[in-house]
Scaffold this active site. Sequence first.
Site: not given
Length: 144
Positions: A26, A29-31
């Site tokens: 995550a 993935g957030d980036g």
Amino acid sequence: MIASDILNVSSNDKVRAMDYSPLALAYIGDGIYEIFIRTYVLEKGNMSVNKLHKASKKFVCANGQAKIYYTIQDLLNDEELAVLKRGRNAKSVSAPKNADIRTYRLATGVEALIGYLYLLGKMERIEELMAIGIRELEGIKNEK
């Protein structure tokens, strides 16, 4: 890793991607999610940074990501769905600031999936899922 390689991960090593915790997936993935959203908003036209930020808010908040979770979950293969659920079920030590815990966990599931696909080098799949999610958040009907 050099800068030109950052968005062009070419590893197909499933073991490597699955070795990461759902919260680590995550995290990356957030980036990647943020880059997709910023690119989408920027492509709408040149505007002030403040307007760009306001235009991206509905996409990057936990509520927006939770809507994407529900939109894409039935479109995933078994492996992708397992990663989505691992991310959703991960226990974070930090508390969400602007969302309830359920919404926050759904958002974490989406970010984990994006991180997983990124580490596998599946940028086209990320683009496909992001396009579906963006259409949902923009209220654009799926044209066939």
